[in-house]
Design an enzyme around this catalytic site. Sequence first.
Site, PDB file in Angstrom:
ATOM      1  N   CYS A  42       0.987  -0.726   0.132  1.00  0.00           N
ATOM      2  CA  CYS A  42       0.653   0.017  -0.238  1.00  0.00           C
ATOM      3  C   CYS A  42       0.696   1.519  -0.171  1.00  0.00           C
ATOM      4  O   CYS A  42       1.543   1.744  -0.776  1.00  0.00           O
ATOM      5  CB  CYS A  42      -0.813   0.185   1.437  1.00  0.00           C
ATOM      6  SG  CYS A  42      -2.264   0.396   1.357  1.00  0.00           S
ATOM      7  N   GLU A  77      -2.759  -9.060   4.165  1.00  0.00           N
ATOM      8  CA  GLU A  77      -2.719  -9.887   5.347  1.00  0.00           C
ATOM      9  C   GLU A  77      -4.199 -10.049   5.451  1.00  0.00           C
ATOM     10  O   GLU A  77      -5.163 -10.875   6.674  1.00  0.00           O
ATOM     11  CB  GLU A  77      -2.995  -8.738   7.177  1.00  0.00           C
ATOM     12  CG  GLU A  77      -3.351  -7.557   7.424  1.00  0.00           C
ATOM     13  CD  GLU A  77      -3.669  -6.581   5.745  1.00  0.00           C
ATOM     14  OE1 GLU A  77      -4.660  -6.306   5.713  1.00  0.00           O
ATOM     15  OE2 GLU A  77      -2.690  -6.616   5.315  1.00  0.00           O
ATOM     16  N   HIS A 113      -4.164  -5.484   0.375  1.00  0.00           N
ATOM     17  CA  HIS A 113      -3.158  -5.746   1.788  1.00  0.00           C
ATOM     18  C   HIS A 113      -3.749  -7.289   1.516  1.00  0.00           C
ATOM     19  O   HIS A 113      -4.313  -7.626   1.624  1.00  0.00           O
ATOM     20  CB  HIS A 113      -4.332  -5.266   2.596  1.00  0.00           C
ATOM     21  CG  HIS A 113      -4.490  -3.187   2.715  1.00  0.00           C
ATOM     22  ND1 HIS A 113      -3.999  -3.137   4.479  1.00  0.00           N
ATOM     23  CD2 HIS A 113      -4.467  -2.710   2.081  1.00  0.00           C
ATOM     24  CE1 HIS A 113      -4.156  -1.944   4.080  1.00  0.00           C
ATOM     25  NE2 HIS A 113      -3.878  -1.324   2.447  1.00  0.00           N
TER      26      HIS A 113
END
Length: 368
Positions: free
Chosen positions: A252, A344, A342
Amino acid sequence: MTSALLVLEDGRVFHGTPYGAAGETFGEMVFNTGMTGYQETLTDPSYHRQIVAMTAPHIGNTGVNDEDPESGRVWVAGYVVREPSRVVSNWRANRSLDDYLKEQGVVGIAMPGTRALTRHLRERGAMRAGIFTDPSEPVDELVKRVRRAPRMEGADLSSEVATTEPYIVPAIGAKRFTVAAVDLGIKGMTPQRMAERGCEVHVLPAGATFEQIMAIEPDGVFLSNGPGDPATVDVTPLRRVLEAGLPFFGICFGNQIFGRALGLSTYKLRYGHRGVNQPVQDVRTGKVEISAHNHGFAVEAPIGESFDTPYGRAEVSHVNLNDRCVEGLRLLDGRAFSVQYHPEAAAGPHDAAYLFDEFCEVMNRAQA
């Protein structure tokens, strides 16, 4: 019931009822297309100084718990929903979303016009806005106040959300690698994903110098997500990391900083990507991932051909299939790479989890 107003800088006004804390708030007006994950969205530091409108019509039905926050507080400047849930129904919930927003002092509005608001932002672009839960001034005066709020362009915000003191997230199981993670607005699940893979993660403040990074003797360096304009960030520490040949991974905001370190420019998107349903293609394999996003800036880079950088040849590794935005970069020698989304997956799909494995593979090769 008390009426509330959402006022945009171009003079558009939406009417609703107060939701969350009473008062007024200002920020950049953006929208999030995720149908789930409102708690992770609220606590994502990348949303600092932004008023977030949820496009999903029903928000708050699973309440709020103590396990899912991505940081220690709510970061959004304001919150816009269409229909708040009247009932909380989840075995992990310990309070309602409305109560949580009040506890955190987050001013919000519930209004029927979230679809119209989203269409307006898609046509006109993200803009400044204000929420007023009990306005006492004429709308013209409120518009003037909104227009005096700071813009996101030129905003240096990462130091406002990052940790002020270094801390360590220990490896889960046997330690394999030491990672220096520069916190530009890091989400809690990100070092967790690396710890699950045997990484001892040293999280450093946003202004960490090259010397502070190297003092950890890292096997790899990571730059996190975060808010603000990437053009305001000093890329000198990352350039020195790249000169030293250390393995690097950025996500990001970290992707944008990597791009600037390579000599590329960044620009502001019309309305950004925010949600958990963005289609991204790996141009190396043709594989498509559904991914989680939260960004309003992007990197300008040639797609489909490699290009020169001070650290060797590089290429765009991933592209957004909605608007062809650059979604990833990598050096062709394989030691440094980044993505705009992202991996995660908090909240979001898990399609991109393999990127943490790739980072570990790069560090493993560097140790050989």
